[in-house]
Each structure stands twice: as structure tokens, then as C-alpha cells.
Design an enzyme around this catalytic site. Structure first.
Site, PDB file in Angstrom:
ATOM      1  N   ASP A  36     -11.804 -97.360  45.412  1.00 54.58           N
ATOM      2  CA  ASP A  36     -11.717 -98.798  45.690  1.00 54.58           C
ATOM      3  C   ASP A  36     -11.803 -99.534  44.365  1.00 54.58           C
ATOM      4  O   ASP A  36     -12.446 -99.052  43.426  1.00 54.58           O
ATOM      5  CB  ASP A  36     -12.852 -99.253  46.625  1.00 54.58           C
ATOM      6  N   ASP A  57      -7.675 -98.543  40.922  1.00 58.14           N
ATOM      7  CA  ASP A  57      -6.672 -99.368  41.582  1.00 58.14           C
ATOM      8  C   ASP A  57      -5.564 -98.448  42.111  1.00 58.14           C
ATOM      9  O   ASP A  57      -4.976 -97.675  41.336  1.00 58.14           O
ATOM     10  CB  ASP A  57      -6.118-100.335  40.518  1.00 58.14           C
ATOM     11  N   ASN A  84      -5.906 -96.727  53.253  1.00 57.60           N
ATOM     12  CA  ASN A  84      -6.412 -97.920  53.945  1.00 57.60           C
ATOM     13  C   ASN A  84      -6.385 -99.184  53.077  1.00 57.60           C
ATOM     14  O   ASN A  84      -6.267-100.284  53.619  1.00 57.60           O
ATOM     15  CB  ASN A  84      -7.849 -97.637  54.419  1.00 57.60           C
ATOM     16  N   TYR A 148       3.683-109.200  53.642  1.00 59.30           N
ATOM     17  CA  TYR A 148       2.776-108.244  54.314  1.00 59.30           C
ATOM     18  C   TYR A 148       3.525-107.428  55.374  1.00 59.30           C
ATOM     19  O   TYR A 148       3.411-106.192  55.424  1.00 59.30           O
ATOM     20  CB  TYR A 148       1.626-109.032  54.940  1.00 59.30           C
ATOM     21  N   LYS A 152       4.123-103.386  55.508  1.00 60.36           N
ATOM     22  CA  LYS A 152       3.636-102.541  56.600  1.00 60.36           C
ATOM     23  C   LYS A 152       4.811-101.863  57.317  1.00 60.36           C
ATOM     24  O   LYS A 152       4.671-100.742  57.810  1.00 60.36           O
ATOM     25  CB  LYS A 152       2.774-103.364  57.565  1.00 60.36           C
TER      26      LYS A 152
END
Ligand SMILES: NC(=O)c1ccc[n+]([C@@H]2O[C@H](COP(=O)([O-])OP(=O)(O)OC[C@H]3O[C@@H](n4cnc5c(N)ncnc54)[C@H](O)[C@@H]3O)[C@@H](O)[C@H]2O)c1
Length: 245
Positions: A36, A57, A84, A148, A152
């Protein structure tokens, strides 16, 4: 579902959905490595030997390479990868900056691609593995999310392609597409927008991070070995279609 001593990687595992996925795997006996870019001071998932955290990153190939090298050095193998980490930068296309398009595609699509590129040879060598990508119900289309939704939709395509490329090595690749989930990401929306979004869900309530963690754990388990290249929507039914009552 038991994951005794299974080695699991979770990107973006420091908070929100990712932290819940991490906790779920630890409770089930796994050893979890988190990548993370920042860990909150409050981050606490039990403080034992089952969790390792690394700052980095997912969009940076050097960070990804050195993280994975570290996981293999410490744990010797990688059983499951959960992609995730993700961000939002919403706006209508006529108001959206190019930099907000690039940033979202970089984290949400290029990041998982880099992770898979580095991990695929390791899982191929093991002749075993599970990859679970966190998509979003928005991949079906969502006004204000041209960046976004595209990222996705891209991760769904990536999932399907890698399912074809890696299937013969006993590696399955699937996606979980969450609907509205109560996390720091969605709580950064104005409260009235959050409420409005909640009202469009057939069940009339946002989901919780654990709802996603359960679906991820199933797709990472031995029990799901014949499920490959699929998208499981965990969204209270929102993906079914318009809901005007
Ligand atoms: N919350 C929702 O309603 C919802 C709905 C659909 C999909 N999702 C997806 O679920 C995932 C998690 O969302 P969340 O709501 O828990 O978000 P969040 O913002 O609460 O947590 C995201 C985590 O990812 C990390 N991260 C962001 N960019 C990174 C990078 N470049 N490298 C490494 N780590 C990075 C952040 O530091 C953070 O810890 C995302 O992929 C998101 O798109 C969330």
C-alpha cells in the site's frame, strides 16, 4: 474456508475493503503481504507474524518488482493475489482533467497489470494460483466516472484474458465487482450523494467491506477451482438494472 499457511498478497490492504480482506485471510490462517502506498497510524490487524506490510505504489514497476521479490524471499511462494488498490477522481467528462483520467487508469488498471505480469511466472512455475481482481459495478457504466468505469471495464477484460492465458497452469483469474460499500473512499462523497446512491440499490443499503471479503475468499479457495474468468457482482442487486421504486 481455511487458508492455513497460504501466502496471500493484498494491494491497498491498509484500509477499507482491502483491510477487511486482509483480516479475513488472517483469521482463516493465511500469511498476508500488503502493498500500500500509505498505512494509517491506526492500522492494526493483530500485530502477529501473519502479516507483512510494504510501502509502495502499484503503478511503479520498480516498487512492484521489489515487493514481490521480498514476498518470495520471506515466504517462498505466492498462493493468491488480490488486486484491490484503487482510487476515484469523479467528474463529468467535460469537466474532468486529463490528469484525473491518467491517474485512475494508472492505479486501477496498470497497477493490477504490473502485479499480474510479475506474479504470473511465479504461479506458472508453481503450477497453481488464484488471482482475484477488485472491479466495480461501475464497469457497466456510471455517469461522472468515465475514467473509473473505463478502468474497471479494463480490469474485467484483463481478468478474462488472463483466465485464458493462465488456466492450463491451474491458475484461476476472477473479478469481484462491488456496488456501494461503506469505506473511507465512499465516505469522502458528500453525505447527500451517499444517501442518494444508497437509495438506488434494491436492498436500499450500502454493503460492508466484509461482504466483499467473503466473495474474495471464496474465489481464492480450493472450492472455486472450476470458476475462471468470471465477474461476481456483490452489490445488493444494483447491477440488475434500473430501480425506480
Ligand atoms: N467502496 C466502494 O463502494 C467500492 C465500490 C466498488 C469498487 N470498489 C473498489 O474496491 C477497492 C478498494 O476500495 P476502498 O473503498 O476500500 O478504497 P479506499 O480508498 O478506502 O482504500 C484504497 C486503498 O488503496 C491504496 N492505494 C491507492 N492507490 C494506491 C497505489 N497507487 N499503490 C498502492 N496502494 C494504493 C490506498 O492507500 C488505500 O489504502 C478499489 O479498487 C475500489 O475501486 C470500491
Amino acid at each position: 474456508m481455511k487458508f492455513n499457511n497460504k501466502i496471500v498478497i493484498v494491494t491497498g490492504g491498509a484500509r477499507g475493503i482491502g483491510a477487511s480482506i486482509v483480516q479475513h485471510f488472517i483469521n482463516a490462517g493465511a500469511i498476508v503481504h500488503i502493498l500500500d502506498r500509505e498505512f494509517p497510524d491506526s492500522f492494526d490487524v493483530g500485530g502477529n507474524d501473519s502479516v507483512f506490510r510494504a510501502s509502495g505504489d502499484v503503478t511503479n514497476s520498480d516498487d512492484v518488482k521489489s515487493f514481490i521479490k521480498g514476498v518470495v524471499t520471506k515466504s517462498g511462494r505466492i498462493d493468491s493475489l488480490v488486486n484491490n488498490a484503487g482510487i476515484i477522481r469523479d467528474n463529468m467528462i467535460w469537466k474532468m482533467d486529463e490528469s484525473d483520467f491518467d491517474a485512475v487508469i494508472d492505479v486501477n488498471l496498470k497497477g493490477p497489470w504490473l502485479m499480474c505480469k510479475e506474479i504470473a511466472p511465479i504461479m506458472r512455475e508453481q503450477n497453481n494460483g488464484r488471482i482475484v481482481n477488485i472491479a466495480s459495478r461501475s464497469w457497466l457504466g456510471s455517469a461522472g466516472q468515465s475514467n473509473y468505469s473505463s478502468s474497471k471495464g479494463g480490469i474485467v477484460s484483463l481478468t478474462r484474458v488472463l483466465a485464458l492465458e493462465l488456466g492450463k497452469n491451474n491458475i484461476t483469474v476472477n473479478a469481484v465487482a462491488p456496488g456501494l460499500i461503506d469505506t473511507p473512499m465512499t465516505r469522502s462523497l458528500p453525505p447527500e450523494v451517499f444517501k442518494k446512491l444508497e437509495n438506488t440499490i434494491p436492498t436500499k443499503k450500502a454493503g460492508h467491506p466484509e461482504d466483499i471479503a467473503h466473495a474474495v475468499a471464496f474465489l481464492a479457495s480450493d472450492e472455486s477451482k472450476f470458476i475462471n474468468g468470471q465477474v461476481i457482482h456483490v452489490d445488493g442487486g444494483k447491477s440488475i438494472g434500473a430501480n425506480l421504486h
